[in-house]
Design a protein around this motif. Structure first.
Motif, PDB file in Angstrom:
ATOM      1  N   ARG A  29       0.605  -1.422   0.322  1.00  0.00           N
ATOM      2  CA  ARG A  29       0.191  -0.239   0.046  1.00  0.00           C
ATOM      3  C   ARG A  29       0.720   1.000   0.073  1.00  0.00           C
ATOM      4  O   ARG A  29       0.327   2.085  -0.536  1.00  0.00           O
ATOM      5  CB  ARG A  29      -0.834   0.102   0.982  1.00  0.00           C
TER       6      ARG A  29
ATOM      7  N   TYR B  39       1.873   1.623  -3.925  1.00  0.00           N
ATOM      8  CA  TYR B  39       0.731   2.463  -4.074  1.00  0.00           C
ATOM      9  C   TYR B  39       0.454   3.625  -3.865  1.00  0.00           C
ATOM     10  O   TYR B  39       1.242   4.622  -5.468  1.00  0.00           O
ATOM     11  CB  TYR B  39      -0.462   1.665  -4.405  1.00  0.00           C
TER      12      TYR B  39
ATOM     13  N   TYR C 112       1.704   7.178  -7.449  1.00  0.00           N
ATOM     14  CA  TYR C 112       0.369   7.892  -7.332  1.00  0.00           C
ATOM     15  C   TYR C 112       1.974   9.125  -7.205  1.00  0.00           C
ATOM     16  O   TYR C 112       1.013  10.245  -7.906  1.00  0.00           O
ATOM     17  CB  TYR C 112      -0.430   7.668  -5.883  1.00  0.00           C
TER      18      TYR C 112
ATOM     19  N   GLU D  22      -2.250   0.235 -11.107  1.00  0.00           N
ATOM     20  CA  GLU D  22      -3.071   0.333  -9.252  1.00  0.00           C
ATOM     21  C   GLU D  22      -2.337   1.372  -9.236  1.00  0.00           C
ATOM     22  O   GLU D  22      -4.240   2.016  -8.297  1.00  0.00           O
ATOM     23  CB  GLU D  22      -2.450  -0.798  -8.766  1.00  0.00           C
TER      24      GLU D  22
ATOM     25  N   GLN E 123      -5.041   4.159  -9.645  1.00  0.00           N
ATOM     26  CA  GLN E 123      -6.122   4.143 -10.131  1.00  0.00           C
ATOM     27  C   GLN E 123      -6.414   4.215  -8.381  1.00  0.00           C
ATOM     28  O   GLN E 123      -7.358   4.845  -8.208  1.00  0.00           O
ATOM     29  CB  GLN E 123      -6.917   2.263 -10.881  1.00  0.00           C
ATOM     30  N   ARG E 124      -5.767   3.622  -7.648  1.00  0.00           N
ATOM     31  CA  ARG E 124      -6.310   3.593  -6.125  1.00  0.00           C
ATOM     32  C   ARG E 124      -5.297   4.413  -5.296  1.00  0.00           C
ATOM     33  O   ARG E 124      -5.060   4.046  -4.226  1.00  0.00           O
ATOM     34  CB  ARG E 124      -6.207   1.800  -5.658  1.00  0.00           C
TER      35      ARG E 124
ATOM     36  N   PHE F 107      -5.643   6.492  -2.212  1.00  0.00           N
ATOM     37  CA  PHE F 107      -6.550   6.569  -1.009  1.00  0.00           C
ATOM     38  C   PHE F 107      -5.997   5.636   0.398  1.00  0.00           C
ATOM     39  O   PHE F 107      -6.189   5.115   0.659  1.00  0.00           O
ATOM     40  CB  PHE F 107      -7.806   5.159  -1.723  1.00  0.00           C
TER      41      PHE F 107
END
Length: 248
Positions: free
Chosen positions: A148, A151, A155, A175, A178-179, A182
């Motif tokens: 996580r 990601y 991002y 990924e 897209q996420r 969050f």
């Protein structure tokens, strides 16, 4: 110039071993000297020529002199004492930044600084910091926590090609796009947690009252009825004076 302190030509004083400074092919290293800030002598002698700078195994808490290394494309700051308060001068040439084993805890703050001041990073390593949740920094973290984190970093810094010890994959990049936003982890500081506990305890103390929680009106005559039983086991009761042996 073999002592711990010596004078430069401009009368500025330099602490450390002269042999600790190694400069070759535009690469400068100054390792293991326990300095808290980058010695100005390094930028004065080599700043305009340095493309790779290694300051590992010191006690750095400030990066103030970095603005005097305008052509840096690689910066290694492993095993120092850098915290969330560090600042990076804007550098569009820097491609590689290694911050392993420092005292960085707030990933979001660091990402904003890197986004704004180091827009062309391709390699970043944060292993050994609390901001990087893996077994090196937090034994209670697992692979899922670390993924996580990856990601979220990707991002924020979509141009990264290598993060920590692994190359960025196409699947990770997709990924993250897209996420990733969050995946931000808010980590309250121990001081904030302590202050919050004190506030909760204070609120609980203020809430306590021996009176009923609901208000009673003047015409509300509700009461509580029950039986009370008292038992006396002693021999000095006032009533015992009036009881004769024949009554027992």
């Amino acid at each position: 110039m073999d002592g711990k302190t010596f004078m430069m030509e401009d009368d500025s004083e330099y602490e450390g071993s002269a042999g600790a400074i190694k400069f070759n092919n535009n690469r400068l290293s100054y390792i293991g000297q326990d300095v808290r800030k980058i010695p100005p002598v390094l930028s004065k002698l080599y700043g305009s020529r340095v493309q790779s700078l290694d300051l590992s195994y010191n006690c750095l808490t400030s990066l103030q002199e970095l603005s005097n290394f305008p052509h840096l494309n690689e910066l290694v700051l492993d095993n120092n004492q850098l915290t969330d308060s560090i600042t990076f001068p804007r550098n569009e040439n820097l491609r590689t930044l290694s911050l392993n084993k420092n005292n960085i805890t707030d990933l979001d703050v660091l990402m904003r600084k890197l986004e704004n001041n180091l827009p062309n990073l391709r390699y970043l390593s944060l292993l050994g910091n609390k901001a990087c949740p893996n077994q090196l920094s937090s034994p209670d973290k697992d692979d899922e926590d670390y993924q996580r984190y990856r990601y979220y970093v990707l991002y924020c810094l979509p141009n990264l090609q290598f993060l920590d010890s692994r190359a960025v994959t196409t699947e990770e990049r997709t990924e993250a796009c897209q996420r990733g936003k969050f995946m931000k982890v808010v980590r309250p500081s121990s001081e904030n947690e302590s202050n919050r506990r004190e506030e909760i305890e204070k609120e609980n103390r203020n809430k306590y009252t021996p009176l009923p929680a609901a208000r009673r009106h003047a015409d509300d005559h509700r009461g509580m009825f029950g039986k009370c039983r008292f038992r006396y086991a002693g021999k000095h009761s006032e009533g015992n004076r009036f009881i004769l042996n024949d009554d027992l």
